[in-house]
Design a protein around this motif. Sequence first.
Motif, PDB file in Angstrom:
ATOM      1  N   PHE A  53      24.062  50.859  11.091  1.00  0.00           N
ATOM      2  CA  PHE A  53      22.647  50.531  11.137  1.00  0.00           C
ATOM      3  C   PHE A  53      22.068  50.940  12.492  1.00  0.00           C
ATOM      4  N   GLY A  54      21.800  52.242  12.618  1.00  0.00           N
ATOM      5  CA  GLY A  54      21.379  52.827  13.884  1.00  0.00           C
ATOM      6  C   GLY A  54      22.539  53.582  14.478  1.00  0.00           C
ATOM      7  N   VAL A  55      22.474  54.932  14.442  1.00  0.00           N
ATOM      8  CA  VAL A  55      23.621  55.751  14.806  1.00  0.00           C
ATOM      9  C   VAL A  55      23.205  56.879  15.744  1.00  0.00           C
ATOM     10  N   LEU A  56      24.215  57.512  16.341  1.00  0.00           N
ATOM     11  CA  LEU A  56      24.011  58.746  17.086  1.00  0.00           C
ATOM     12  C   LEU A  56      24.436  59.900  16.185  1.00  0.00           C
ATOM     13  N   MET A  57      23.492  60.751  15.794  1.00  0.00           N
ATOM     14  CA  MET A  57      23.804  61.855  14.895  1.00  0.00           C
ATOM     15  C   MET A  57      24.434  63.032  15.638  1.00  0.00           C
ATOM     16  N   ASN A  58      24.161  63.146  16.934  1.00  0.00           N
ATOM     17  CA  ASN A  58      24.753  64.199  17.766  1.00  0.00           C
ATOM     18  C   ASN A  58      25.435  63.519  18.949  1.00  0.00           C
ATOM     19  N   PRO A  59      26.501  62.772  18.698  1.00  0.00           N
ATOM     20  CA  PRO A  59      27.023  61.823  19.691  1.00  0.00           C
ATOM     21  C   PRO A  59      27.601  62.442  20.951  1.00  0.00           C
ATOM     22  N   ALA A  60      28.029  63.680  20.911  1.00  0.00           N
ATOM     23  CA  ALA A  60      28.593  64.297  22.114  1.00  0.00           C
ATOM     24  C   ALA A  60      27.518  64.667  23.121  1.00  0.00           C
ATOM     25  N   ASN A  61      26.260  64.761  22.656  1.00  0.00           N
ATOM     26  CA  ASN A  61      25.218  65.300  23.532  1.00  0.00           C
ATOM     27  C   ASN A  61      23.956  64.463  23.625  1.00  0.00           C
ATOM     28  N   ASP A  62      23.716  63.567  22.685  1.00  0.00           N
ATOM     29  CA  ASP A  62      22.399  62.931  22.584  1.00  0.00           C
ATOM     30  C   ASP A  62      22.554  61.432  22.350  1.00  0.00           C
ATOM     31  N   LEU A  63      21.866  60.620  23.126  1.00  0.00           N
ATOM     32  CA  LEU A  63      21.929  59.162  23.008  1.00  0.00           C
ATOM     33  C   LEU A  63      20.735  58.594  22.249  1.00  0.00           C
ATOM     34  N   THR A  64      20.125  59.386  21.376  1.00  0.00           N
ATOM     35  CA  THR A  64      19.004  58.911  20.570  1.00  0.00           C
ATOM     36  C   THR A  64      19.523  58.230  19.308  1.00  0.00           C
ATOM     37  N   VAL A  65      19.128  56.971  19.110  1.00  0.00           N
ATOM     38  CA  VAL A  65      19.575  56.190  17.954  1.00  0.00           C
ATOM     39  C   VAL A  65      18.611  56.419  16.794  1.00  0.00           C
ATOM     40  N   THR A  66      19.144  56.770  15.633  1.00  0.00           N
ATOM     41  CA  THR A  66      18.309  57.056  14.468  1.00  0.00           C
ATOM     42  C   THR A  66      18.880  56.366  13.220  1.00  0.00           C
ATOM     43  N   ASN A  67      18.123  56.476  12.135  1.00  0.00           N
ATOM     44  CA  ASN A  67      18.539  55.900  10.847  1.00  0.00           C
ATOM     45  C   ASN A  67      19.419  56.907  10.117  1.00  0.00           C
ATOM     46  N   PHE A  68      20.693  56.607  10.023  1.00  0.00           N
ATOM     47  CA  PHE A  68      21.663  57.485   9.390  1.00  0.00           C
ATOM     48  C   PHE A  68      21.300  57.787   7.940  1.00  0.00           C
ATOM     49  N   PHE A  69      20.737  56.808   7.248  1.00  0.00           N
ATOM     50  CA  PHE A  69      20.486  56.945   5.814  1.00  0.00           C
ATOM     51  C   PHE A  69      19.273  57.815   5.505  1.00  0.00           C
TER      52      PHE A  69
END
Length: 530
Positions: free
Chosen positions: A259-275
């Motif tokens: 419930f709130g994820v990092l889609m580009n976790p190696a480079n970006d700390l923006t939390v978004t809706n995975f679904f």
Amino acid sequence: MRKNLAKFSSKFSGLSILPMAIIMSSMLVLTACAGEDSAPISGEVAGTAPGAATTTPTDGEIHPMVMAFMTWVLPTGTQQVQNAMNEILIPRYGMEVELLIMDIASYQQNMRLLLTAGEQVDILGTVSVGYVHLQQQGFLLDLEANNLLANFGPNIVEAVGGWEIVDGARIGGTLFGIPTNCDHASGRGGFVVGSQFLEGIGFPLPEPNNEVIHISLAEFENILVQLNAAFPELETIRPVIPGNFGHFFTVDFLGEQPFGVLMNPANDLTVTNFFESPEFYDFVSMTHRWNQAGFISGDAAADDTPVSALVMAGRLMSYFTAGKPGIVQQESNMTGMPVTVFQTGPDFMASNAAARFPWAIPITTASPERAMTLLNAMYSDAELANLLIWGIEGVHYEVQPSGHIDFPTGVDAQNSGWLNNVAWSLPNQFITHVWAGDDLDLYDQLRDFNASAQQSKAFGFLFDPSGVQNEIAAVTNAYDELIASLGLGMVEPSVGIATLNERLAAAGINRIIEEKQSQLDTWAAAVGIN
């Protein structure tokens, strides 16, 4: 000592029965508290050498301790192994352990009931029951209070690889659990297939077949098409939903729930809706395609039988997993047959990798000091670790001339009584024997695997959900209601995903995302990550 709760659990029914006193205590919501035997112990703690001597506690008593953990398939040899462990624990540590083992289907509920009722549990594995959840409920002790770790667990930090790993299990700066020695990274997009089925379609197996095969998802899907055509009477594949669901994606869930994820976790700390992501849509479209093609059983949503047991029973050919060194032998042991493992994604280490399932001391321990001494022994005493993970030499395994261990003559996965299939969830497999089929340097390979994996930029961050508990409860209810049908491909993707996102939004997922982002930004600023 209380009768082993494992005797009241049934893997296949998914049901468990708790002693009536515990149920009644839980209904009355009694406050959990430490047992009467809470005085500090004295004496030295054993080191890492097998058979290392230790001073028995000065009171001369033998103190009963309870060690709780889950497994996929309940062992029949628990009493045998428990007795063998106590032959070491009693003279060496002045304590006698009860192994409280439950199947994964009942472990979460039963452990929460036990802790709520104040039942003695001295150390526990947090797989499925939830490390952060237990801490938020106030069930876990601070392991550094009164120098508990330093004084009674002197070998633990070195055993798990140093403070960098240990610190990854902190919640709000406080240490409530000790990471297990295991694969903290995971190979994403992994699948297990029974080798006999691959042979049946003429797939060329490597020799020896003990390494992960890296292929594209399209190539793996083509294998499924062939398997389904060759063995139409069997279920082709079973996604483990939610189970290994997260291991399919190179996405950082920032905790135990997506419930709130990092889609580009190696480079970006923006939390978004995975679904709302294309990746989730593609996944649901894939499983829907598989479902429509008849790859997935129509009963999958209602069947909680472990996938390894389905393969062992001859009902299923493949399932999801996470890749790592040793995964082929691990899954072969679990299914009771040779398997082949494919991986379609990279090796990745998420932010909470060290805190996925630490070992902890609950507030219901009879003695925090003895509990930490027991934990120290499990992390550093090779004799105890081997008994816990592999059982009794000559009964459950024997040492081969090569240095590996394997079943004794006449013993196999079905009749062993102690075929441990959750070594990764127990304190320290790295000081134990290596099973035949794996390289003797397996544990060095696992250390290298952890070190070389792509790491989340947020590694070491642990989300504190206490400020959004109501939203998490509501979102979890909506998610639990809908995710199985989506993940198993039982609904049309665009319609099902739209319904899920409407329900999640109404339940408060955006508030959770905002809170995660706020905490992550604060953490990143504190540790100097941009």
